[in-house]
Design a protein around this motif. Structure first.
Motif, PDB file in Angstrom:
ATOM      1  N   LEU A  93      25.545  21.870  81.016  1.00  0.00           N
ATOM      2  CA  LEU A  93      25.789  21.549  79.619  1.00  0.00           C
ATOM      3  C   LEU A  93      26.379  22.725  78.847  1.00  0.00           C
ATOM      4  O   LEU A  93      27.334  22.555  78.091  1.00  0.00           O
ATOM      5  CB  LEU A  93      24.497  21.068  78.955  1.00  0.00           C
ATOM      6  N   ARG A  94      25.816  23.920  79.010  1.00  0.00           N
ATOM      7  CA  ARG A  94      26.344  25.055  78.241  1.00  0.00           C
ATOM      8  C   ARG A  94      27.799  25.324  78.605  1.00  0.00           C
ATOM      9  O   ARG A  94      28.649  25.518  77.731  1.00  0.00           O
ATOM     10  CB  ARG A  94      25.482  26.295  78.478  1.00  0.00           C
ATOM     11  N   ASP A  95      28.093  25.330  79.902  1.00  0.00           N
ATOM     12  CA  ASP A  95      29.475  25.547  80.332  1.00  0.00           C
ATOM     13  C   ASP A  95      30.381  24.412  79.866  1.00  0.00           C
ATOM     14  O   ASP A  95      31.529  24.638  79.467  1.00  0.00           O
ATOM     15  CB  ASP A  95      29.554  25.647  81.862  1.00  0.00           C
ATOM     16  N   SER A  96      29.872  23.192  79.904  1.00  0.00           N
ATOM     17  CA  SER A  96      30.681  22.036  79.522  1.00  0.00           C
ATOM     18  C   SER A  96      31.019  22.058  78.036  1.00  0.00           C
ATOM     19  O   SER A  96      32.141  21.733  77.634  1.00  0.00           O
ATOM     20  CB  SER A  96      29.958  20.736  79.880  1.00  0.00           C
ATOM     21  N   VAL A  97      30.033  22.418  77.210  1.00  0.00           N
ATOM     22  CA  VAL A  97      30.294  22.497  75.769  1.00  0.00           C
ATOM     23  C   VAL A  97      31.341  23.566  75.478  1.00  0.00           C
ATOM     24  O   VAL A  97      32.284  23.343  74.711  1.00  0.00           O
ATOM     25  CB  VAL A  97      28.996  22.773  74.993  1.00  0.00           C
ATOM     26  N   ALA A  98      31.191  24.737  76.110  1.00  0.00           N
ATOM     27  CA  ALA A  98      32.159  25.812  75.887  1.00  0.00           C
ATOM     28  C   ALA A  98      33.547  25.405  76.357  1.00  0.00           C
ATOM     29  O   ALA A  98      34.546  25.620  75.656  1.00  0.00           O
ATOM     30  CB  ALA A  98      31.698  27.078  76.616  1.00  0.00           C
ATOM     31  N   GLY A  99      33.620  24.788  77.543  1.00  0.00           N
ATOM     32  CA  GLY A  99      34.914  24.384  78.085  1.00  0.00           C
ATOM     33  C   GLY A  99      35.568  23.287  77.266  1.00  0.00           C
ATOM     34  O   GLY A  99      36.773  23.318  77.009  1.00  0.00           O
ATOM     35  N   TYR A 100      34.763  22.310  76.841  1.00  0.00           N
ATOM     36  CA  TYR A 100      35.305  21.208  76.046  1.00  0.00           C
ATOM     37  C   TYR A 100      35.812  21.701  74.696  1.00  0.00           C
ATOM     38  O   TYR A 100      36.909  21.338  74.260  1.00  0.00           O
ATOM     39  CB  TYR A 100      34.247  20.131  75.843  1.00  0.00           C
ATOM     40  N   THR A 101      35.042  22.559  74.051  1.00  0.00           N
ATOM     41  CA  THR A 101      35.457  23.084  72.761  1.00  0.00           C
ATOM     42  C   THR A 101      36.766  23.840  72.883  1.00  0.00           C
ATOM     43  O   THR A 101      37.674  23.695  72.058  1.00  0.00           O
ATOM     44  CB  THR A 101      34.373  23.995  72.168  1.00  0.00           C
ATOM     45  N   ALA A 102      36.884  24.645  73.942  1.00  0.00           N
ATOM     46  CA  ALA A 102      38.120  25.402  74.141  1.00  0.00           C
ATOM     47  C   ALA A 102      39.305  24.483  74.415  1.00  0.00           C
ATOM     48  O   ALA A 102      40.417  24.730  73.953  1.00  0.00           O
ATOM     49  CB  ALA A 102      37.939  26.386  75.294  1.00  0.00           C
ATOM     50  N   SER A 103      39.058  23.397  75.145  1.00  0.00           N
ATOM     51  CA  SER A 103      40.164  22.499  75.526  1.00  0.00           C
ATOM     52  C   SER A 103      40.719  21.715  74.350  1.00  0.00           C
ATOM     53  O   SER A 103      41.876  21.303  74.366  1.00  0.00           O
ATOM     54  CB  SER A 103      39.698  21.529  76.615  1.00  0.00           C
ATOM     55  N   VAL A 104      39.893  21.483  73.338  1.00  0.00           N
ATOM     56  CA  VAL A 104      40.353  20.703  72.186  1.00  0.00           C
ATOM     57  C   VAL A 104      40.555  21.576  70.955  1.00  0.00           C
ATOM     58  O   VAL A 104      40.867  21.080  69.884  1.00  0.00           O
ATOM     59  CB  VAL A 104      39.358  19.568  71.842  1.00  0.00           C
ATOM     60  N   ALA A 105      40.379  22.887  71.116  1.00  0.00           N
ATOM     61  CA  ALA A 105      40.395  23.777  69.960  1.00  0.00           C
ATOM     62  C   ALA A 105      41.784  23.881  69.344  1.00  0.00           C
ATOM     63  O   ALA A 105      42.779  24.077  70.032  1.00  0.00           O
ATOM     64  CB  ALA A 105      39.902  25.159  70.365  1.00  0.00           C
ATOM     65  N   THR A 106      41.846  23.767  68.048  1.00  0.00           N
ATOM     66  CA  THR A 106      43.061  24.009  67.291  1.00  0.00           C
ATOM     67  C   THR A 106      43.231  25.518  67.116  1.00  0.00           C
ATOM     68  O   THR A 106      42.303  26.295  67.374  1.00  0.00           O
ATOM     69  CB  THR A 106      42.956  23.344  65.914  1.00  0.00           C
ATOM     70  N   PRO A 107      44.402  25.961  66.651  1.00  0.00           N
ATOM     71  CA  PRO A 107      44.553  27.403  66.379  1.00  0.00           C
ATOM     72  C   PRO A 107      43.494  27.931  65.412  1.00  0.00           C
ATOM     73  O   PRO A 107      43.019  29.048  65.567  1.00  0.00           O
ATOM     74  CB  PRO A 107      45.967  27.491  65.792  1.00  0.00           C
ATOM     75  N   ILE A 108      43.118  27.124  64.421  1.00  0.00           N
ATOM     76  CA  ILE A 108      42.067  27.562  63.498  1.00  0.00           C
ATOM     77  C   ILE A 108      40.745  27.705  64.239  1.00  0.00           C
ATOM     78  O   ILE A 108      40.011  28.678  64.047  1.00  0.00           O
ATOM     79  CB  ILE A 108      41.937  26.574  62.316  1.00  0.00           C
ATOM     80  N   ALA A 109      40.445  26.742  65.102  1.00  0.00           N
ATOM     81  CA  ALA A 109      39.198  26.814  65.859  1.00  0.00           C
ATOM     82  C   ALA A 109      39.169  28.037  66.760  1.00  0.00           C
ATOM     83  O   ALA A 109      38.137  28.693  66.905  1.00  0.00           O
ATOM     84  CB  ALA A 109      39.037  25.555  66.699  1.00  0.00           C
ATOM     85  N   GLN A 110      40.297  28.351  67.349  1.00  0.00           N
ATOM     86  CA  GLN A 110      40.358  29.531  68.212  1.00  0.00           C
ATOM     87  C   GLN A 110      40.122  30.804  67.407  1.00  0.00           C
ATOM     88  O   GLN A 110      39.450  31.723  67.863  1.00  0.00           O
ATOM     89  CB  GLN A 110      41.717  29.575  68.917  1.00  0.00           C
ATOM     90  N   ARG A 111      40.662  30.829  66.199  1.00  0.00           N
ATOM     91  CA  ARG A 111      40.445  32.021  65.364  1.00  0.00           C
ATOM     92  C   ARG A 111      38.985  32.116  64.929  1.00  0.00           C
ATOM     93  O   ARG A 111      38.410  33.202  64.895  1.00  0.00           O
ATOM     94  CB  ARG A 111      41.367  31.997  64.147  1.00  0.00           C
ATOM     95  N   VAL A 112      38.377  30.972  64.605  1.00  0.00           N
ATOM     96  CA  VAL A 112      36.960  30.970  64.233  1.00  0.00           C
ATOM     97  C   VAL A 112      36.119  31.499  65.383  1.00  0.00           C
ATOM     98  O   VAL A 112      35.199  32.301  65.188  1.00  0.00           O
ATOM     99  CB  VAL A 112      36.510  29.552  63.830  1.00  0.00           C
ATOM    100  N   ALA A 113      36.414  31.034  66.600  1.00  0.00           N
ATOM    101  CA  ALA A 113      35.665  31.483  67.770  1.00  0.00           C
ATOM    102  C   ALA A 113      35.825  32.989  67.970  1.00  0.00           C
ATOM    103  O   ALA A 113      34.872  33.680  68.342  1.00  0.00           O
ATOM    104  CB  ALA A 113      36.129  30.723  68.993  1.00  0.00           C
ATOM    105  N   LYS A 114      37.013  33.492  67.727  1.00  0.00           N
ATOM    106  CA  LYS A 114      37.262  34.921  67.891  1.00  0.00           C
ATOM    107  C   LYS A 114      36.538  35.743  66.831  1.00  0.00           C
ATOM    108  O   LYS A 114      35.957  36.794  67.132  1.00  0.00           O
ATOM    109  CB  LYS A 114      38.766  35.191  67.816  1.00  0.00           C
ATOM    110  N   LEU A 115      36.537  35.253  65.594  1.00  0.00           N
ATOM    111  CA  LEU A 115      35.898  36.001  64.514  1.00  0.00           C
ATOM    112  C   LEU A 115      34.384  35.945  64.585  1.00  0.00           C
ATOM    113  O   LEU A 115      33.702  36.917  64.291  1.00  0.00           O
ATOM    114  CB  LEU A 115      36.372  35.452  63.162  1.00  0.00           C
TER     115      LEU A 115
END
Length: 562
Positions: free
Chosen positions: A386-408
């Motif tokens: 589950l933990r890996d799946s949530v991280a992988g799924y979020t990354a696969s659907v992440a918008t540029p804004i989501a990617q920046r949020v994850a980085k910050l």
């Protein structure tokens, strides 16, 4: 005549599945046609009876050294689908063994343990066991064994008939049918307390069956604090216990029966979980208060954890059998969506209620329990779990804004204020607002704006105003007191002056072009002291520590140095 006196929990409000999906904004959803919701056939019926004490002379020691302290002899009942046992609060239930034996299809089965469900009393009500979904039974026997020989007061067994849930205009689908074939997706109107979740969040919101669709009891108002202002800090994963053999159409019955047990037998204000997920991947809204809010539930046995986490219960027993792939996929998407709304990562730990927990934890991590079962618990942290799946799924659907949020990270962004939404002012893009920053993504890049720069930008109508979209991050300049951020049509200068508060000043168009040609803060005009403003005669003027720039009505920019 019924074996146990009945108590009506509440009429079923609607029985065809109602979904809210992120494919439409809340204000755009449409009402189902008048005949889309089937009328309920039966109300939920809760029946209770006392489990008598065993007289001291008849009490028998068990193989593990405990004493049989209470027993309800086997007897026939009317049909029921769920069973649970409760007792008065305050008894030390350590080592207490509660078992039931059921009659199904005319035959008596083996004894089954009802696991004691520990809690800290913050929800009030009665202590008790987890509820056990049995599908259909018409007879019951109960026995209670205590390691100390002491019997809890007020022992009662509850048997619950959840009623039936016919799909509108069609028969129940077979067990193997996908959830989408069981009931059509219809949407709640905005005038009926629509969910205020914008599409375009970091992870999309999965379809969720609302309370009105599965027949939730009305008037389930829980006392404050019912919503945590800080948002959720993690997720706690559970199971409902009971048979794994049920049809997709029966899932709503399981949810109704669970709510009835929690409210009528445990005396809680509402169902204990925030969400429930069946083996077909159907997600049910649990406790009332908003699917996108940090609603306090009763899922963990720890008051602080209840208030600051989401409780997700998978419907079934997972001691040896793992959840179905449909369940895993649905739980992954649900947790990913809720975590994305507040910028939580799938991994890592946090401290709450005297516990240090993984962001995605099992119920057994909070209190002493087998929940969610060994096989389900192993899935949480397994490679690809589950933990890996949530991280992988979020990354696969992440918008540029989501990617920046994850980085910050959440520390830099703060809580989500407004989920990502589109704007159409050229060149177009999307924007999300957080407590500490705004983030704008356009064909010119994805950049955040904070503190006084954000305030100044929004005072000028943001991306729709004179500056346009950002084209870079805030950077330092040759003057240590000045930082600046570029935009499509201008610049905001963040200035720290001696004995004055930090302030931000905006220049745009021809005035900004002229200032840049004069080497900006390093040039003869010095640092900005006032945002470009309109003055008389159709002119605009910007003020600096050593002079002014004036945009004349004829389009020329004149320089005045002190």
């Amino acid at each position: 005549m019924r074996f146990i006196s009945g108590a009506i929990v509440g009429a079923v409000l609607a029985t065809s599945m109602t979904f809210v999906s992120s494919s439409a904004h809340a204000d755009d959803v449409v009402a189902p046609p008048a005949d889309a919701v089937a009328a309920p056939t039966d109300p939920v019926d809760v029946s209770t009876t006392t489990v008598p004490a065993v007289s001291q002379g008849l009490s028998a020691a068990t193989a593990d050294g405990g004493d049989l302290v209470a027993e309800l002899p086997a007897r026939k009942t009317d049909d029921f689908g769920l069973v649970g046992v409760t007792w008065d609060r305050g008894f030390d239930a350590t080592g207490l063994l509660v078992e039931v034996r059921l009659r199904t299809a005319g035959a008596w089965g083996e004894w089954q343990e009802l696991h004691v469900e520990g809690d800290d009393g913050s929800e009030g009500g009665q202590d008790g066991t987890e509820p056990l979904w049995v599908g259909s039974a018409d007879g019951i026997s109960v026995r209670v064994t205590s390691p100390t020989g002491q019997r809890p007061a007020g022992l009662k067994v509850a048997t619950i008939d959840p009623g039936t849930t016919p799909a509108a205009g069609q028969a129940s689908a077979p067990a193997a049918a996908p959830a989408s074939s069981v009931s059509p997706a219809v949407y709640r109107t905005s005038s009926a307390s629509a969910v205020t979740v914008a599409s375009g969040a970091t992870a999309p919101m999965p379809p969720i069956i609302l309370r009105s669709a599965w027949g939730a009891a009305p008037n389930t108002s829980c006392s404050s604090p019912n919503v945590s202002p800080g948002g959720i800090k993690g997720a706690v994963i559970h199971h409902t216990a009971g048979t794994n053999t049920y049809t997709a159409a029966q899932s709503a019955q399981i949810v109704r029966a669970t709510q009835a047990y929690h409210m009528k037998s445990r005396k809680w204000c509402d169902i204990g979980y925030n969400f429930l997920v069946d083996k077909y991947g159907q997600i049910f809204e649990g406790r009332n208060g908003g699917i996108d809010r940090a609603v306090r539930a009763a899922h963990s046995g720890n008051a602080a954890v209840n208030e600051n986490t989401m409780g997700v219960s998978m419907m079934g027993t997972f001691s040896t059998m793992a959840p179905t792939q449909a369940t895993k996929d649905a739980v992954t998407k649900l947790v990913a969506w809720r975590f994305s709304l507040v910028g939580l990562p799938a991994s890592g730990t946090y401290s709450l209620g005297g516990k240090t927990l993984n962001r995605i934890a099992g119920h057994r991590d909070v209190v002493g329990t087998e929940c969610p079962g060994a096989a389900a618990y192993a899935w949480l942290s397994a490679p690809g779990g589950l933990r890996d799946s949530v991280a992988g799924y979020t990354a696969s659907v992440a918008t540029p804004i989501a990617q920046r949020v994850a980085k910050l990270g959440a520390g830099a962004t703060g809580a989500l204020v407004q989920a990502e939404y589109p704007f159409y002012t050229a060149p177009g893009g999307t924007k999300a607002r957080y407590k500490k920053i705004d983030i704008i993504s356009s064909p010119l890049g994805t950049f955040s704006l904070g503190d006084v720069v954000r305030s100044r930008y929004n005072s000028l109508k943001g991306q729709s105003g004179a500056l346009g979209v950002p084209t870079g991050i805030i950077v330092t300049t040759a003057r240590s007191q000045v930082r600046m951020q570029r935009f499509h049509h201008g610049t905001i200068y963040r200035v720290k002056r001696k004995n004055k508060k930090v302030a931000a000043y905006a220049l745009y168009g021809k005035v900004e072009n002229k200032y840049r040609s004069l080497r900006e803060a390093s040039g003869k005009l010095g640092v900005p002291t006032k945002t470009q403003t309109k003055i008389s005669g159709g002119r605009e003027r910007a003020y600096f520590s050593k002079g002014t720039l004036t945009l004349q009505s004829n389009g020329r920019v004149t320089v005045s140095v002190k």
